[in-house]
Write a protein that holds these residues in place. Sequence first.
Motif, short mmCIF file in Angstrom:
data_model
loop_
_atom_site.label_atom_id
_atom_site.label_comp_id
_atom_site.label_asym_id
_atom_site.label_seq_id
_atom_site.Cartn_x
_atom_site.Cartn_y
_atom_site.Cartn_z
N HIS A 1 -1.79 -7.37 -0.60
CA HIS A 1 -1.15 -6.42 -1.51
C HIS A 1 -0.69 -5.15 -0.82
CE1 HIS A 1 -5.40 -5.27 -1.32
NE2 HIS A 1 -5.01 -4.05 -1.59
N ILE A 2 -1.14 -4.90 0.43
CA ILE A 2 -0.71 -3.70 1.13
C ILE A 2 0.65 -3.89 1.80
CG2 ILE A 2 -3.12 -3.12 1.57
CD1 ILE A 2 -2.61 -3.80 4.53
N LEU A 3 1.15 -5.12 1.86
CA LEU A 3 2.32 -5.43 2.67
C LEU A 3 3.65 -5.04 2.03
CD1 LEU A 3 2.93 -6.55 5.44
CD2 LEU A 3 2.92 -8.85 4.48
N PRO A 4 3.90 -5.28 0.73
CA PRO A 4 5.22 -4.95 0.17
C PRO A 4 5.55 -3.48 0.30
CG PRO A 4 4.00 -6.38 -1.32
CD PRO A 4 3.03 -5.94 -0.26
N PRO A 5 6.69 -3.11 0.87
CA PRO A 5 7.03 -1.70 1.08
C PRO A 5 7.13 -0.91 -0.22
CG PRO A 5 8.41 -3.10 2.45
CD PRO A 5 7.66 -4.01 1.52
N GLY A 6 7.40 -1.56 -1.34
CA GLY A 6 7.52 -0.84 -2.60
C GLY A 6 6.19 -0.52 -3.26
N ASP A 7 5.10 -1.06 -2.75
CA ASP A 7 3.78 -0.82 -3.34
C ASP A 7 3.11 0.37 -2.66
OD1 ASP A 7 4.38 -3.09 -4.68
OD2 ASP A 7 2.52 -4.15 -4.25
N THR A 8 2.97 1.46 -3.39
CA THR A 8 2.31 2.66 -2.87
C THR A 8 0.98 2.94 -3.57
OG1 THR A 8 3.54 4.06 -4.42
CG2 THR A 8 4.50 3.72 -2.23
N GLY A 9 0.66 2.18 -4.61
CA GLY A 9 -0.54 2.44 -5.38
C GLY A 9 -1.80 2.38 -4.56
N TRP A 10 -1.89 1.44 -3.61
CA TRP A 10 -3.10 1.31 -2.80
C TRP A 10 -3.31 2.52 -1.89
CZ3 TRP A 10 -2.84 0.96 2.61
CH2 TRP A 10 -1.57 0.74 3.16
N MET A 11 -2.22 3.24 -1.57
CA MET A 11 -2.35 4.44 -0.74
C MET A 11 -2.67 5.68 -1.56
SD MET A 11 0.84 4.01 1.93
CE MET A 11 0.31 5.45 2.87
N LEU A 12 -2.13 5.76 -2.77
CA LEU A 12 -2.20 6.99 -3.56
C LEU A 12 -3.28 6.95 -4.63
CD1 LEU A 12 1.61 7.69 -4.07
CD2 LEU A 12 0.11 8.40 -2.21
N SER A 13 -4.01 5.85 -4.73
CA SER A 13 -5.03 5.76 -5.77
C SER A 13 -6.22 6.65 -5.50
CB SER A 13 -5.51 4.31 -5.90
OG SER A 13 -6.21 3.90 -4.73
N ARG B 1 -17.05 -3.83 2.86
CA ARG B 1 -16.75 -2.40 2.67
C ARG B 1 -15.24 -2.17 2.61
NH1 ARG B 1 -16.43 2.48 5.90
NH2 ARG B 1 -17.57 4.19 4.91
N LEU B 2 -14.49 -2.83 3.49
CA LEU B 2 -13.03 -2.71 3.46
C LEU B 2 -12.47 -3.24 2.15
CD1 LEU B 2 -12.06 -3.75 7.11
CD2 LEU B 2 -11.97 -1.46 6.11
N HIS B 3 -13.00 -4.37 1.68
CA HIS B 3 -12.55 -4.93 0.41
C HIS B 3 -12.80 -3.96 -0.74
CE1 HIS B 3 -11.36 -8.72 1.98
NE2 HIS B 3 -12.57 -9.15 2.29
N HIS B 4 -13.90 -3.22 -0.67
CA HIS B 4 -14.23 -2.26 -1.72
C HIS B 4 -13.18 -1.16 -1.81
CE1 HIS B 4 -16.52 0.47 -4.26
NE2 HIS B 4 -16.38 1.40 -3.33
N TYR B 5 -12.68 -0.72 -0.66
CA TYR B 5 -11.70 0.37 -0.65
C TYR B 5 -10.27 -0.13 -0.83
CZ TYR B 5 -15.36 3.57 0.82
OH TYR B 5 -16.50 4.33 0.86
N PHE B 6 -10.00 -1.34 -0.38
CA PHE B 6 -8.63 -1.86 -0.43
C PHE B 6 -8.47 -2.89 -1.55
CE2 PHE B 6 -8.64 0.12 3.64
CZ PHE B 6 -7.32 0.41 3.94
N THR B 7 -9.00 -2.57 -2.71
CA THR B 7 -8.81 -3.45 -3.86
C THR B 7 -7.36 -3.36 -4.33
OG1 THR B 7 -9.52 -1.67 -5.34
CG2 THR B 7 -11.19 -3.23 -4.62
N PRO B 8 -6.83 -4.45 -4.89
CA PRO B 8 -5.45 -4.40 -5.40
C PRO B 8 -5.28 -3.32 -6.46
CG PRO B 8 -6.21 -6.67 -5.24
CD PRO B 8 -7.42 -5.81 -4.98
N GLN B 9 -4.14 -2.64 -6.38
CA GLN B 9 -3.80 -1.56 -7.30
C GLN B 9 -2.42 -1.84 -7.88
OE1 GLN B 9 -5.86 1.10 -7.95
NE2 GLN B 9 -7.41 0.28 -6.55
#
Length: 564
Positions: free
Chosen positions: A39-51, A426-434
């Motif tokens: 889910h971090i790959l699509p350039p249009g998805d910023t939710g995982w960064m800004l959540s 731990r990484l999965h906990h922080y990088f959950t789909p948004q």
Amino acid sequence: MELASKHDPALRAGPPDWIGALAAAALGLFVIHAAFGGHILPPGDTGWMLSGRIGPDPVQYWLGWTAFARDSWHWPPGANPGWGMELASSVFYSDSIPLLAFAFKALRPLVEVPQYWGIWIYACGALQSLIAWMLIGRATREPLARLAGAGLFVLQPLLLGRLGGHFALGGQFLLLVGLWLCVVPGAGARRGLAWMALMATASLVQAYILPMVGAFWAADWLARVADPARRAGWRIAAEALAVPAAGIAGLWAGGFFELGGGFGGTWGGYGRMQLDLLAPFDGGYWSGLVPDIATADHLEAGNSYPGLGALVVIAAGAIAWLLGPRGSMRPYRMLLVVLAGLLLLAVTHRVTIGGREFEVIPLPAWIVSHADALRASERFFWPVLYAALFGACVALVRGLGGRRAGFVLFTALMLQAADLRPGFARLHHYFTPQPATVPLRLADPFWSEAARRYDFVRVVPTGMQATNWEEVAVYAATAGLQTDAVYLARLDPRAVDAVNATVARRLEFGLHEPRTFYVLGDAAALALARAGIDPARDRLERFDGRWVLAPGWWLQPTANSAPR
């Protein structure tokens, strides 16, 4: 410990190189996908960064890039005056990876890329694995040995921990390129050009990586100076100027010199975030098999554990080197000296063992103040660890042969994967789909109306990660406002003090700036706003739990235009 020559039978076996290279890159991509998700790959998805789940750093990267992308080009190319008002500097100090920022800004007329960090994270995994595969190929062509060894370089807490928040620092494949250049024979102009390209690239990726790459270059350059057959006459002297110049040119282009002061940062300092001598053996939150032991307690703590599989390989490699054919270390003596220097730089003059600190070498204050630019010195352990892991792989190949070494390395890779399960969780906990985009945290209707009436929004007082900075900065970037709410890698404290003093006087005496409103961060700022307010003209009220002063609000007609 010499590497195998091109006539060694171990280098004549194995499938075509392009198949192995693809397999290595695919392995790196697989590890990154398993750690962070697709889910971090699509350039249009910023939710995982800004959540907010990952912390404030990804917000900083996005803000710096967004302002930089929307602005016109400046000189130097990395200048970013559109973010920070008086505190603005460059895209370099927002850690937005200038190399990629330049490329995607140039492409902006054709395609808009809201975020490129997902692409970067995946590329870091692929390149880390690929270049490690190339490195081990200096010793053997045995497919299993090369691929399993490469897996240990990418299934690596030193890398994954950084990609878990400090994205630019995931460019550790550049260190492997530097190590590769140190062990590959060669001289002349092509060698110098390769180092120039690597230094320029490193300077446009991350400031900490640049001196590490520079250290590898120094080792290679000194080795060639000491070898009459590789000195290459005047070219070696020209390279001593050209390679550092390439790094400086990259820094200039990225905007490093746009900051007038404050290179030491606003927290920490050299000798305060050092490598604990037990840190490589501290499983911390990464390991399920190695206990969490007491080590240095600072922001870098827990980021130097290489994984149990890697530790086993390094230990086995040391035994293989002691018992087996050692070869000559003479060609690599300069590399060993430089690596020892990097290790000392990581440990610093304040040696820490198991969390206990000993000031072994008191340094003058002026030296420490200059070294503060490298305050998180524990990171300089990275090239030492990678060189040790590579040397261990070579020693195992020489001592056991490529095929048997391959089975050992594969077993170690499986042990590494089993050991790091808590770290992956731990990484999965922080990088959950948004959601692809997340709503603004400032949701009161006031904010959208204010975006129609004003061009600027200040946080009072301002500074590095000032109160309310993140919410205000994201709001301002979304609404198209200018703001001094910033978080940058470095801020000039003199500029911060000057802005705060000027704004405080304006608030106290009601001399508010045109088309500017203020978000007040503490009781002192609120008292100043109350002292200079004209209730018939100005609005002072709480919105979403934050005090806001909106000068001239009651004199303005309600705007009907859409937010910018």
